[in-house]
Every structure is written in C-alpha cells, then in structure tokens.
Design an enzyme around this catalytic site. Structure first.
Site, PDB file in Angstrom:
ATOM      1  N   VAL A 156       1.125  -1.157  -0.204  1.00 56.20           N
ATOM      2  CA  VAL A 156       0.100   0.165  -0.085  1.00 56.20           C
ATOM      3  C   VAL A 156       1.168   1.218   0.171  1.00 56.20           C
ATOM      4  CG1 VAL A 156      -1.342   1.207   1.098  1.00 56.20           C
ATOM      5  CG2 VAL A 156      -1.821  -1.149   1.606  1.00 56.20           C
ATOM      6  N   CYS A 157       0.228   2.046  -1.147  1.00 54.47           N
ATOM      7  CA  CYS A 157       1.792   3.159  -1.009  1.00 54.47           C
ATOM      8  C   CYS A 157       3.036   2.911  -1.388  1.00 54.47           C
ATOM      9  CB  CYS A 157       0.965   4.663   0.329  1.00 54.47           C
ATOM     10  SG  CYS A 157       1.691   6.047  -0.033  1.00 54.47           S
ATOM     11  N   THR A 158       3.463   3.963  -0.677  1.00 53.99           N
ATOM     12  CA  THR A 158       5.262   3.939  -0.332  1.00 53.99           C
ATOM     13  C   THR A 158       5.411   2.528   0.535  1.00 53.99           C
ATOM     14  OG1 THR A 158       5.823   5.041   2.121  1.00 53.99           O
ATOM     15  CG2 THR A 158       5.851   6.144  -0.387  1.00 53.99           C
TER      16      THR A 158
END
Length: 379
Positions: free
Chosen positions: A169-171
């Site tokens: 998720v995301c970074t």
C-alpha cells in the site's frame, strides 16, 4: 504529548481510520453460504444482489498479514484491515464462515506508533514457514528506515515466497522493492514518490497513474485510500464481484474503482506551484474539440515552439501532446459519468475525432473502455 492507543486483535480487530513521500492457486475461491438470509439482514448489509444459492464454506480462513513498522501510515494498515473485517461480518451474516484471518505484524510484536500518533498493538513476525495466504506491506514516513533494516527486508523476501500473493500500500512498495519482490514487475506507489521509486530501484517498472497494479501474484497500490481499492479487488478475486460490491457499499465507498482509474485529476497533475501554464490549460480545456497544434500552443503561451516545448516539459513533466491527451480523457470521463450523451458524441466533443480513437486511448491510459467506465461510474 500523550498519544492515543488502539489494540488490534484478530480476527475481529478494532478499526480506526497519512504521511506521503515528499520527505497456491490463483483461481481458488472461498465458498460461503448465502441461503436463509432474511430481508432485514439484506437491507442492513446492502446484500440485495447477492446470490441465494448455497455454497460450501471454506476449509480454513485466508491468513492475511499486514506488516507495520514505526511511523507507519495509519490508513495503510487500518483501511485494508477494515475491508477484510467487514467482509467477514457480511459473509458471517449470510450464514457462511468468516473467510479472512487478518493480523497486524511487526518486529518484536510490541506497540507500533503510527505517524498519526496512534499506537497499534501488533503480533510478532511469524516464522517463515507459518501458514499464510496474503502478505501486505504498509507504507508511511517510516518506510525508509524499515527498508534499511536487513533483517526485516530478508523476512519480507522469504515470507513472500510462502504467500499466494503479495501486496503493498502506498510507499510500502519501497519495502517490497528493497526485498527484490518487485524486480522486473510493474508497480504503483503514491504519485509523489514514483520518480524516487524508479530512481532507487531501476529494475521496477513504475507506473505513475493507476490506483493499483497487479502483476501476476504481486499487487501494489497508490497512496493511502488506494489501499482500500486494492483490498476490495483482493476480495473480488477471492469471493466474487457481488461480495466486493456489498463490502464497498457497507463501507460507504460509493465507487469500487478499477486499478486503471487515475490517482488524481489531469488538471491537478499539470499544476506547478507557480502554475506557469494555468492560463494555457484553461484555454486548452475550452478548445478540446479543436485540432490543437504545437504552433498554436506556443502562440498562446507567447513563446517560440522550441522554447515552449522545453519549458512546458520542465514545468509539468510531460509533453504538450500527452497533456492534451490527459485533459481530453478527463473531460470524456466527466461526460461519461455525468451525462447521457452517446459515446460517439463525447469522442467528438473532447477532440478524439472518432469513437475508436477514444476507446484505444481509454484502454491504454485507464485499462477500460468508455462503455465500461460509464457502467462503473455513471451517477
């Protein structure tokens, strides 16, 4: 300064719900019972469209491990956690066995403080050979320190080999990339971090636009709430579209966005801090149906063609032609979702010239056709 604290215990964890980067069998599905669902339950959980045909319950729940670390992004953890927990509630309400066993894990198994100042009680990192279906890696401000921890990176690398699928998720994509899981694969991350991910990990094929990307058993998502979109897609893969839509409705996620949905508007992506070409973009949006040439754009900007092309690319990060294409797609998306105009008329109004040209552009940029986009997003 005092911090709030939340304990997370599977399989029914407590749920609360952003730093971003600027600083085995794929076809296996859980079966669930849907017989004997009363009308009150249907209304309460928005299951009116779910099949009533009996299905066999799963032999065991899918074990989902969500990796957290100090200064993790809170919603990167709790967003997916809530999706899997709500899926359990909905399936159980329908008479089936809860299909997921979600766990938040971290090194040491002690409290992890999220970047929002909320403590998460976590389990220890499981043994490499422990039962696992899905490994999810959260992101957040602490991802750089986590990716520099060789013990944690090695655990991810080895644990990923035991999972049916792996997601970030995301970074969290930076952690997956550091472990080598993303080598040679397409991947998404928060839009502000795409260039950095591509620079640090040249073996990863970074895609800056999609909400989430699936490359074989590896899934990656864009920033923050895109983790919810990805988790809904995982539920759809396991249990079918009807269940995933029921979960989305219950969570008041009005649109279950496909992976190809853009992270943010084209107009926003073209803005620089000084908005050097703001007036030009306004002019383009008013003339999308016209044949907009480079000399015409340079004249509007008051520059020579060569100077305009160079300054525009430096300011926006894309060529004028690509920017116009993005603005046309965005205008078409808006008309598809907010009007009943025929697709052919929309293609002409937005400057694609033909319905087929618009269809090919949508497939390339959004991974969907205009007709399918309208079916998913029309109001």
């Amino acid at each position: 300064m005092s911090h709030s604290r939340i304990a997370v215990f599977p399989p029914r964890p407590a749920h609360l719900g952003v730093g971003h980067c600027r600083q085995h069998a794929a076809g296996s599905r859980h079966r669930y019972l849907l017989s004997g669902v009363d009308n009150a339950s249907l209304a309460r959980h928005h299951l009116a469209q779910m099949s009533k045909s009996p299905r066999s319950p799963p032999n065991a729940p899918y074990v989902v491990e969500i990796l957290a670390f100090p200064s993790v992004q809170l919603l990167d953890v709790t967003g997916p956690l809530q999706v899997f927990s709500t899926t359990n509630d909905i399936v159980a309400e329908s008479g089936g066995d809860p299909p997921y066993l979600p766990r938040v894990v971290a090194q040491g198994g002690l409290s992890v403080m999220a970047s929002a100042g909320l403590g998460l009680a976590t389990d220890r990192l499981p043994p490499i050979d422990a039962t696992l279906d899905t490994l999810m890696i959260a992101g957040g401000h602490g991802v750089e320190a986590a990716a520099a921890d060789p013990v944690l990176v090695d655990w991810i690398r080895m644990r990923a080999t035991k999972a049916r699928r792996v997601a970030s998720v995301c970074t969290g994509a930076f952690l997956l990339a550091a472990s080598g899981v993303l080598d040679g694969r397409r991947a998404a991350t928060h839009w502000s971090c795409c260039a950095e991910l591509a620079r640090k990990f040249p073996a990863v094929r970074v895609e800056p636009d999609p909400i989430f990307v699936r490359d074989g058993p590896v899934w990656t998502s864009a920033g923050v709430t895109a983790g919810i979109d990805l988790s809904l897609a995982l539920v759809e893969q396991d249990l079918g579209r009807t269940v995933a839509l029921a979960v989305a409705r219950y969570l008041v996620v009005f649109l279950k966005r496909p992976g190809g949905q853009a992270q943010f508007s084209a107009a926003l992506s073209l803005q620089a801090s000084e908005d050097k070409f703001g007036a030009l973009h306004e002019w383009i949006n008013k003339h999308l149906a016209d044949d907009i040439s480079l000399p015409m754009l340079a004249s509007q900007a008051g520059m020579s063609e060569r100077s305009f092309s160079r300054h525009y690319a430096e300011t926006t990060g894309m060529t004028p032609g690509r920017a116009i294409e993005r603005l046309r797609v965005e205008a078409a998306r808006r008309l598809l979702s907010e009007s009943r105009l025929p697709v052919k008329r929309i293609s002409q109004r937005c400057g694609f010239g033909s319905e087929e040209t618009m269809r090919r552009t949508f497939l390339r940029l959004l991974e969907t056709t205009p007709q399918d986009y309208r079916a998913r997003f029309s109001s």
